[in-house]
Design an enzyme around this catalytic site. Structure first.
Site, PDB file in Angstrom:
ATOM      1  N   LYS A  78      41.742  47.111  36.215  1.00 22.21           N
ATOM      2  CA  LYS A  78      41.176  46.486  37.346  1.00 22.21           C
ATOM      3  C   LYS A  78      42.308  46.054  38.340  1.00 22.21           C
ATOM      4  CE  LYS A  78      38.363  42.038  38.095  1.00 22.21           C
ATOM      5  NZ  LYS A  78      37.853  41.127  37.544  1.00 22.21           N
ATOM      6  N   SER A 158      33.062  39.912  38.153  1.00 21.08           N
ATOM      7  CA  SER A 158      33.705  40.525  39.280  1.00 21.08           C
ATOM      8  C   SER A 158      34.301  41.983  38.931  1.00 21.08           C
ATOM      9  CB  SER A 158      35.092  39.674  39.670  1.00 21.08           C
ATOM     10  OG  SER A 158      35.755  39.525  38.580  1.00 21.08           O
ATOM     11  N   SER A 182      33.204  37.769  33.891  1.00 20.42           N
ATOM     12  CA  SER A 182      33.477  38.874  34.631  1.00 20.42           C
ATOM     13  C   SER A 182      33.685  40.120  33.938  1.00 20.42           C
ATOM     14  CB  SER A 182      34.717  38.697  35.681  1.00 20.42           C
ATOM     15  OG  SER A 182      34.270  37.627  36.624  1.00 20.42           O
TER      16      SER A 182
END
Length: 493
Positions: A78, A158, A182
């Site tokens: 990420k 997210s 997330s």
């Protein structure tokens, strides 16, 4: 033979050790898949040259029989994990060209074990979002489609880019971060195993901060075994992180396939009352309960009376911490700087931050600044911290009676892109079932447990007491075994 990019972490390691294929071949298979599905927008920075170089080094290690625990395994990170010499943006214009000169603790751990990085994945800006629609690089599209509808769906947020990458066979595993859900919510939406360890298990050093008392690295994989393998590589004390737990790395792989006979599993069914859960998810919850009963577990009805306040508490505490953390982005030290002729310092701050931050980030900074203001701190922030303690106490009381808690990961299946975009409060409720465990700093996982009537994946969440990742994996493995007849794979991939 299974396509190389569809192999699990465990099967990839086995094949590499047996010289059935090389790491370079494995990496090239993933690069081909990434190139084929660029429309999903899962990656924001590709590091193919680095990956091929690391793969060559891995192949040399295998040739010498000196392989490490993740030698040659392609993964994605990420884009809030700082990677030395590689752009790290948190998908915000304010960091769009930021290149760190140091490595995050978690990525360094994986590199030290032989991991091969394919690239950095898309995400909601500064990890603020539940649908991966707030990124400055554009939204991510889920590899999944409903049976009755060809509309593009959100992958969750997210960490939506990481979820899309693993679900779409563009990475064997991918790092995410989990502040209020997330990792777990996107895992539910995309048919993956998404694990958030105990707060402090993984180093936060080099992670772009959102809410420091909640942020924790997590991992997406396609099996519970893979999750245990990756966690063993990620976990570890880091003196550079003041919240890091100084304990030996646990042996987690033996949890896989371990009997759950006699385990007590708590089920807070009262949290599903009031029509907030879609019928398919309620049905999955009950079928998972029966599955665990059949595996020998004892099901106990429990109460988490303060969990219903979790979302309200979270959206006071997290924005408050974000408003403090994001104050460092001022156009002076690093990141975006917008300048105009004869501009004052205050004007430079204002223009830079207005241009650099997206709407959702601005909204949360404003909320955070408001609740921390002297007039309202007692009424909001301090009260929220007190209720957070009550949420944690509820879990402590429950774990005096049970070994694990079973909850859905999300109240809905994946929804259309843009469907809930204009109502932030509805979007925030997506984290209804994930936030309580985050507030208490507990280890938890979302594991695929069923499909909706529309053919979309649904995830169940397993939560255990702090530092008990072993039993989280143990129960998750039992659920996985009970639904092995279901294929959690998007059509066309």
């Amino acid at each position: 033979m299974t396509e190389l990019n569809k192999l699990s972490v465990a099967d990839s390691l086995k094949g590499l050790k047996n010289k059935e294929f090389t790491s370079k071949e494995l990496v090239n298979a993933h690069i081909k898949q990434i190139e084929k599905h660029k429309n999903l927008n899962a990656y924001v920075t590709e590091t193919f040259d680095l990956a091929l170089k690391q793969a060559e080094e891995a192949d040399q290690s295998y040739a010498k029989n000196h392989s490490r625990t993740l030698e040659g395994i392609p993964f994605a990170a990420k884009d809030l994990f700082c990677t030395k010499g590689i752009r790290t943006t948190a998908c915000s214009n304010i960091l769009r060209e930021f290149i760190p000169n140091y490595e995050s603790g978690v990525t360094q751990n994986i590199f030290n074990k032989g991991g091969v990085m394919l690239g950095k994945t898309n995400m909601d800006e500064f990890a603020m979002g539940s649908a991966n629609i707030t990124s400055c690089f554009g939204n991510v599209i889920s590899p999944w489609k409903a049976l009755d509808d060809g509309a593009d769906l959100v992958p969750g947020g997210s960490s939506g880019g990481s979820a899309a990458a693993v679900s779409g066979f563009m990475a064997t595993a991918a790092l995410g971060s989990d502040t209020g859900g997330s990792v777990r919510q996107p895992a539910s939406f995309t048919g993956l195993v998404g694990f958030k360890p105990t707060y402090g298990r993984c180093s936060r050093y080099g992670m772009v901060s959102f809410a420091s008392s909640l942020d924790q690295a997590g991992i997406f994989t396609r099996s519970v075994l893979d999750s245990s393998i990756m966690l063993e590589a990620m976990i570890g004390f880091d003196e550079r992180d003041s919240t890091s737990i100084k304990m030996e790395v646990p042996q987690l792989q033996p949890a896989i396939g371990s009997s759950i006979k006699g385990m007590k599993i708590g089920v807070p069914l009262s949290l599903g009352e009031g029509g907030i859960i879609e019928p398919d998810i309620m049905k999955m919850w009950h079928s998972t309960i029966e599955l665990l009963k059949d595996a020998g577990a004892e099901i106990i009805d429990i109460s988490l009376p303060h969990a219903k306040y979790g979302v309200a508490v979270y959206y006071v505490i997290a924005p408050a911490e974000a408003s403090s953390n994001l104050s460092r982005y001022d156009g002076v030290r690093y990141g975006l700087r917008v300048e105009k002729e004869n501009m004052s310092l205050d004007e430079m701050y204002e223009i830079t931050r207005s241009s650099g931050f997206g709407d959702e980030v601005k909204r949360r900074i404003m909320i955070g600044t408001y609740v921390l203001s002297s007039s309202f701190m007692d009424a909001y922030y301090l009260k929220a911290q007190k209720v957070r303690r009550l949420v944690a106490d509820d879990f402590n009381n429950a774990f005096a009676k049970v070994d694990a808690i079973l909850l859905p990961s999300a109240p809905t299946e994946a929804f259309r892109i843009g469907e809930k975009q204009n109502d932030p409060t509805i979007m925030y409720l997506n984290d209804l079932f994930t936030i309580p465990a985050s507030l208490a700093g507990l280890p938890c996982v979302s594991v695929p447990a069923g499909l909706s009537n529309r053919g979309l994946p649904l995830g169940m969440q397993v939560i255990c007491k702090q530092l008990d990742e072993y039993n989280v994996l143990r129960v998750a493995s039992a659920i996985e075994a009970g639904v092995k007849h279901i294929k959690f794979e998007p059509v066309g991939f």
